[in-house]
Structure formats: structure tokens, C-alpha cells
Design an enzyme around this catalytic site. Sequence first.
Site, PDB file in Angstrom:
ATOM      1  N   ASN A 115       0.817  -1.218   0.000  1.00 43.95           N
ATOM      2  CA  ASN A 115       0.000   0.000   0.000  1.00 43.95           C
ATOM      3  C   ASN A 115       0.850   1.268   0.000  1.00 43.95           C
ATOM      4  O   ASN A 115       0.574   2.206  -0.751  1.00 43.95           O
ATOM      5  CB  ASN A 115      -0.965  -0.010   1.182  1.00 43.95           C
ATOM      6  CG  ASN A 115      -1.970  -1.151   1.090  1.00 43.95           C
ATOM      7  OD1 ASN A 115      -2.048  -1.809   0.054  1.00 43.95           O
ATOM      8  ND2 ASN A 115      -2.710  -1.398   2.154  1.00 43.95           N
ATOM      9  N   HIS A 161     -19.020  36.450 -30.107  1.00 41.39           N
ATOM     10  CA  HIS A 161     -20.145  35.689 -30.677  1.00 41.39           C
ATOM     11  C   HIS A 161     -19.796  35.147 -32.061  1.00 41.39           C
ATOM     12  O   HIS A 161     -20.675  34.920 -32.890  1.00 41.39           O
ATOM     13  CB  HIS A 161     -21.415  36.549 -30.780  1.00 41.39           C
ATOM     14  CG  HIS A 161     -21.720  37.312 -29.528  1.00 41.39           C
ATOM     15  ND1 HIS A 161     -22.506  36.810 -28.528  1.00 41.39           N
ATOM     16  CD2 HIS A 161     -21.309  38.538 -29.106  1.00 41.39           C
ATOM     17  CE1 HIS A 161     -22.588  37.702 -27.539  1.00 41.39           C
ATOM     18  NE2 HIS A 161     -21.864  38.746 -27.871  1.00 41.39           N
ATOM     19  N   SER A 282      -9.358  12.941 -48.705  1.00 47.04           N
ATOM     20  CA  SER A 282     -10.561  12.138 -48.629  1.00 47.04           C
ATOM     21  C   SER A 282     -10.445  10.992 -49.616  1.00 47.04           C
ATOM     22  O   SER A 282      -9.837  11.127 -50.666  1.00 47.04           O
ATOM     23  CB  SER A 282     -11.771  13.013 -48.967  1.00 47.04           C
ATOM     24  OG  SER A 282     -12.840  12.212 -49.425  1.00 47.04           O
ATOM     25  N   LYS A 288     -10.521  17.513 -51.120  1.00 46.80           N
ATOM     26  CA  LYS A 288     -10.479  17.695 -49.667  1.00 46.80           C
ATOM     27  C   LYS A 288      -9.066  17.674 -49.081  1.00 46.80           C
ATOM     28  O   LYS A 288      -8.209  16.902 -49.481  1.00 46.80           O
ATOM     29  CB  LYS A 288     -11.285  16.581 -48.981  1.00 46.80           C
ATOM     30  CG  LYS A 288     -12.786  16.698 -49.130  1.00 46.80           C
ATOM     31  CD  LYS A 288     -13.386  17.910 -48.432  1.00 46.80           C
ATOM     32  CE  LYS A 288     -13.485  17.719 -46.942  1.00 46.80           C
ATOM     33  NZ  LYS A 288     -14.436  16.686 -46.557  1.00 46.80           N
ATOM     34  N   ASN A 290      -8.190  17.632 -45.105  1.00 47.22           N
ATOM     35  CA  ASN A 290      -8.873  17.667 -43.810  1.00 47.22           C
ATOM     36  C   ASN A 290      -7.926  17.992 -42.650  1.00 47.22           C
ATOM     37  O   ASN A 290      -6.823  17.453 -42.594  1.00 47.22           O
ATOM     38  CB  ASN A 290      -9.555  16.328 -43.545  1.00 47.22           C
ATOM     39  CG  ASN A 290     -10.658  16.049 -44.542  1.00 47.22           C
ATOM     40  OD1 ASN A 290     -11.299  16.978 -45.027  1.00 47.22           O
ATOM     41  ND2 ASN A 290     -10.854  14.782 -44.873  1.00 47.22           N
ATOM     42  N   GLU A 295      -8.483  18.464 -35.327  1.00 41.26           N
ATOM     43  CA  GLU A 295      -9.742  17.809 -34.944  1.00 41.26           C
ATOM     44  C   GLU A 295      -9.503  16.786 -33.832  1.00 41.26           C
ATOM     45  O   GLU A 295     -10.307  16.660 -32.902  1.00 41.26           O
ATOM     46  CB  GLU A 295     -10.369  17.120 -36.155  1.00 41.26           C
ATOM     47  CG  GLU A 295     -10.986  18.093 -37.138  1.00 41.26           C
ATOM     48  CD  GLU A 295     -11.453  17.388 -38.398  1.00 41.26           C
ATOM     49  OE1 GLU A 295     -12.657  17.307 -38.609  1.00 41.26           O
ATOM     50  OE2 GLU A 295     -10.609  16.902 -39.177  1.00 41.26           O
ATOM     51  N   TYR A 322      -6.551   2.109   2.713  1.00 37.67           N
ATOM     52  CA  TYR A 322      -6.433   1.620   1.345  1.00 37.67           C
ATOM     53  C   TYR A 322      -7.602   0.708   0.982  1.00 37.67           C
ATOM     54  O   TYR A 322      -8.043  -0.105   1.784  1.00 37.67           O
ATOM     55  CB  TYR A 322      -5.110   0.841   1.146  1.00 37.67           C
ATOM     56  CG  TYR A 322      -5.009   0.235  -0.242  1.00 37.67           C
ATOM     57  CD1 TYR A 322      -4.535   0.979  -1.306  1.00 37.67           C
ATOM     58  CD2 TYR A 322      -5.445  -1.078  -0.486  1.00 37.67           C
ATOM     59  CE1 TYR A 322      -4.478   0.443  -2.584  1.00 37.67           C
ATOM     60  CE2 TYR A 322      -5.398  -1.611  -1.761  1.00 37.67           C
ATOM     61  CZ  TYR A 322      -4.914  -0.853  -2.805  1.00 37.67           C
ATOM     62  OH  TYR A 322      -4.873  -1.378  -4.062  1.00 37.67           O
ATOM     63  N   GLN A 327      -6.612   0.625  -7.267  1.00 35.74           N
ATOM     64  CA  GLN A 327      -5.877   0.043  -8.396  1.00 35.74           C
ATOM     65  C   GLN A 327      -6.390   0.620  -9.719  1.00 35.74           C
ATOM     66  O   GLN A 327      -5.682   0.637 -10.713  1.00 35.74           O
ATOM     67  CB  GLN A 327      -6.045  -1.482  -8.370  1.00 35.74           C
ATOM     68  CG  GLN A 327      -5.262  -2.213  -9.441  1.00 35.74           C
ATOM     69  CD  GLN A 327      -5.113  -3.680  -9.098  1.00 35.74           C
ATOM     70  OE1 GLN A 327      -4.348  -4.050  -8.218  1.00 35.74           O
ATOM     71  NE2 GLN A 327      -5.865  -4.537  -9.760  1.00 35.74           N
ATOM     72  N   LYS A 330      -4.815   3.838 -12.174  1.00 29.32           N
ATOM     73  CA  LYS A 330      -3.640   3.865 -13.052  1.00 29.32           C
ATOM     74  C   LYS A 330      -3.965   4.064 -14.521  1.00 29.32           C
ATOM     75  O   LYS A 330      -3.328   4.887 -15.199  1.00 29.32           O
ATOM     76  CB  LYS A 330      -2.820   2.600 -12.849  1.00 29.32           C
ATOM     77  CG  LYS A 330      -2.135   2.650 -11.522  1.00 29.32           C
ATOM     78  CD  LYS A 330      -1.549   1.358 -11.088  1.00 29.32           C
ATOM     79  CE  LYS A 330      -1.345   1.421  -9.590  1.00 29.32           C
ATOM     80  NZ  LYS A 330      -2.630   1.470  -8.835  1.00 29.32           N
TER      81      LYS A 330
HETATM   82  N1  ARG Z   1      -1.838  -3.235  -7.356  1.00 28.65           N
HETATM   83  C1  ARG Z   1      -2.307  -2.595  -6.195  1.00 28.65           C
HETATM   84  C2  ARG Z   1      -2.769  -1.151  -6.498  1.00 28.65           C
HETATM   85  O1  ARG Z   1      -2.607  -0.749  -7.576  1.00 28.65           O
HETATM   86  C3  ARG Z   1      -1.210  -2.554  -5.200  1.00 28.65           C
HETATM   87  C4  ARG Z   1      -1.641  -2.476  -3.775  1.00 28.65           C
HETATM   88  C5  ARG Z   1      -2.371  -3.676  -3.366  1.00 28.65           C
HETATM   89  N2  ARG Z   1      -2.513  -3.773  -1.964  1.00 28.65           N
HETATM   90  C6  ARG Z   1      -3.295  -4.649  -1.434  1.00 28.65           C
HETATM   91  N3  ARG Z   1      -3.359  -4.699  -0.159  1.00 28.65           N
HETATM   92  N4  ARG Z   1      -3.986  -5.506  -2.142  1.00 28.65           N
HETATM   93  O2  ARG Z   1      -3.301  -0.440  -5.709  1.00 28.65           O
END
Ligand code: ARG
Length: 470
Positions: A115, A161, A282, A288, A290, A295, A322, A327, A330
Site C-alpha cells: 500500500n 459571438h 478524402s 479535400k 482535412n 480535430e 487503502y 488500483q 492507473k
Molecule cells: N496493485 C495494487 C494497487 O494498484 C497494489 C496495492 C495492493 N494492496 C493490497 N493490499 N492488495 O493499488
Amino acid sequence: MPMSSPDKAWKGRFTVPTDAFVEAFTASVGFDHRLYRHDIRGSVAHARMLAAVGIIEEREAALIAEGLAAIEKEIDEGRFPWSVGREDVHMNIEAALIERIGEVGKKLHTARSRNDQVATAVRLYLRDGIDSLIGQLQRLGGVFLMLAEREAETIMPGFTHLQVAQPVTLGHHILAWFEMILRDSERLIDARGRVNVMPLGAGALAGTSFPIDRQMTAQALGFARPAENSLDAVSDRDFVIEFTAAAALIMIHLSRIAEELVLWSTPQFGFIELGDGFCTGSSIMPQKKNPDVPELLRGKSGRVIGHLTALLVLMKGQPLAYNKDNQEDKEPLFDTLDTVRDCLRALTELLPATTFHRERMRREALRGYPTATDLADYLVRRGLPFRDAHEAAGRAVRLAIDQGVDLADLPLAALKTCSPLIEDDIFPVLTLEGSLAARDHWGGTAPRQVLEAAARGRQRLADLALRSAG
Ligand code: ARG
């Protein structure tokens, strides 16, 4: 990624092995492997600290550091056998370390938990990501300043405007973009300060019973300080949210700029021509060209705004400390970093390859009586209250529309029917150049002011570079 189910770190407590689907469902290594360098950096600093305070031997810390360096190289070279059964980047690396250096490897996780480990790795990763985005924003800022100086005297219509309002210089318009991204850089620097705090030592949630030295680890990793509260350190992802919010604003700015480029590149505006290398044709319409890149800059803002929403909802309702929910921080974070990086690069490269059609911009600035305000201001200087002046100038516009001519083309006699205060010194006031030159104050659009603002902009960029390094 090969599937294998090695022994779990928690095998002592369990009698039945993890369900195969659950193993895949709970695994994060498919995406969090990107943290490997930062995970290893954190582990090396942790091991050195453990040795320095006598929890493990110096010799053991050295073996751990060497083993981790070898693993890092293996991953760099794409030779590392990632295992979904080992769940995440942290346990993959730790298991590989134990395989490589044996029993000593098992000591690395002393006085640590995944953690505080994962929170540390994410913070180190994001800190690098922020630094690199700040560098990119500074380069884009440099391109804006170069263009603003080059186009300080280029006249274009200014819009409100999306209707022609008053003439401005293209340089002034580009300096507005510069202000947006300068604030974006400041926001990133500000967020970085709250990212740069070290969770290690928080353990799973309650700290550790070992006599660790958190100041030492923090210093080794370049963190400003260890986190104050162990529960907070392992659980809050507000620093990810805050960064993503700043990133969403960057994307909003890029999207607004991109929208202008899309409009300006239409034959109807005809203000710019994008470089061929930044457009596509195009498959069916041969004529065209583009504006795909702007965009996409506009379109990709949606992803980052979505990531921000996902992260906010992810955090809401999580009790201390935690939870595995975290998780899920990410993928939004990584995609935000990738998206902003690519979009900044695209705009930085596209602008110098863009042709600005100055004559066309000037011609369009003449349409729509953009100097009507200047006529009103002239009458005010002659003693007329502004509201009356506004009305008189409105009558002049009406006359010009009826006769199908520009304000400056009306004969003096006609102008005088709108107000007897008008004399023949009115004509330079009604030109585009006269209108621009009159806006000669700090933050105004007069070419002289644009050049001065750009010069100040260079200094502000340099100051920013110092602040972000400090
Ligand atoms: N892969 C987990 C995360 O991204 C790591 C931590 C996991 N800890 C746990 N007690 N399961 O958060």
C-alpha cells in the site's frame, strides 16, 4: 503476457488457490508494469534505509540493489517474464528478486506494505510525468512567442459571438493562447508540490513497528517530506485527481485553439493553410484537405475529461484506508499523461508548419465595420457622452450599409449628418491601423504592446523554468 499461477505471497493464510478468473480480474500487471522503474527506485531507497538503521545488513542491501538493477535491465530490454499470477508490478519484481538473489530478497518487504509501496511508485512516476509536461508546455510557449513576435503587425478580425467585433493583431490573438498555457504550467507546478510527498513508512495503514528513518528515504527519492499521516498516505489519490484536473484544462485549451485552427483553415475563413504533413485527404472527394490533427486535439479532450470524472467517482465513498478500488487509478492516469504528451507535441510541431494568409485576414477584418467603436470613442473625445456617441456611430454604420461602402469610405458630409462633431481628422481613426494603434496600453492589441508583452512572456517563461526546477 503468459498466464501462470505461482505461489502467492499470502499462501500461508489460504487453503484454496485463487480462482483463475478472479486472478485475472484482480491483476493489474497488464498496465501497472509501466511503474517498474519507479517501483525499483523506491525499493532501492527503502533497502538502503533499512541497512542504514540496522534492520538489514549493508551487504544485504547491496545484494538487493544489485538484483533490482539487473531486473530493471531485463525489463528495459523486454526480457522480463511478467506473470499475471503475480498480480501486479510490485509482486512480479519482488518474486523475481527472490528467484535471483535467494533468501535475502525476502527481506526487502520488511517495514513496508504494497500500500505504501504503490502510492510511492505512482507519486514518483507522476512527478516525472509532470516535469516532462512542463517542459513541453514551455516549448509550446516558445513557439507561441516566436509567432506572436512575427505576427505583431498582422491585422485580423477579432470576434465576439464569432461575429467580427474589432480589429486585433494576430500576434495579440496568439498571446492569448500563450496566457492559457502559462497558467496551465503554473497549475502543474502547483500540483507537483502536493504530489511530491512520500508515503513509504505508512506501511499497510498504521505505520510500522521497525525503527525506520523516513526522512532518509524521502531525501534519497527527492521527496520534499514524508507524508504526515499513515492512513491518509496510503489511501488518498487526490494528487492523481488534481493532476488530471490540470491536464483536463490543458486539453480544454488545446481544444479551443484547435477549434480556431479548424475554422481558420476552411475556405470560408481562409486565414491559414495547415502543412500537408498534418492533414489527410478524402478517399472520395479529391479536393479535400482535412484538418485531422486539430480535430483530434479537440476530440481527445473528451478522453481526459472522462478520466477526471472516473477518478473523482473512484475516490468518492472510499472509507479509510487503502481499498483495492485504488488500483483503478492507473489506467486513467497513464492515458491522461500519454494523451496530453502527444497533443502538446502535435500542436508544437503543427504551428510552425502553418501558413498564415495575412492579406485575407486583413480583408476580412475590414468587413463588418469593426472600427465603429473607434468612431464612437472619437466623438467621446469631442465631448459627446458615450451613449450618444454610440448612437451616432450606429447611424454611420447604417449609412455605410445602405451605400454598400466601408465606414472610412463615407464622405465627410455624410458622416457629419450623423454628428456635426465629426471633422476630417476622423479618417485615420476609421482605418484598421488607426484602431489598432489606439489600443496602446498594457495588455492591448497595438503592435508595440504585442512586442512588449512577448518580451515579458520570455521572462515569464524563464521564471517558470526556475520555479519548476526549484
Ligand atoms: N496493485 C495494487 C494497487 O494498484 C497494489 C496495492 C495492493 N494492496 C493490497 N493490499 N492488495 O493499488
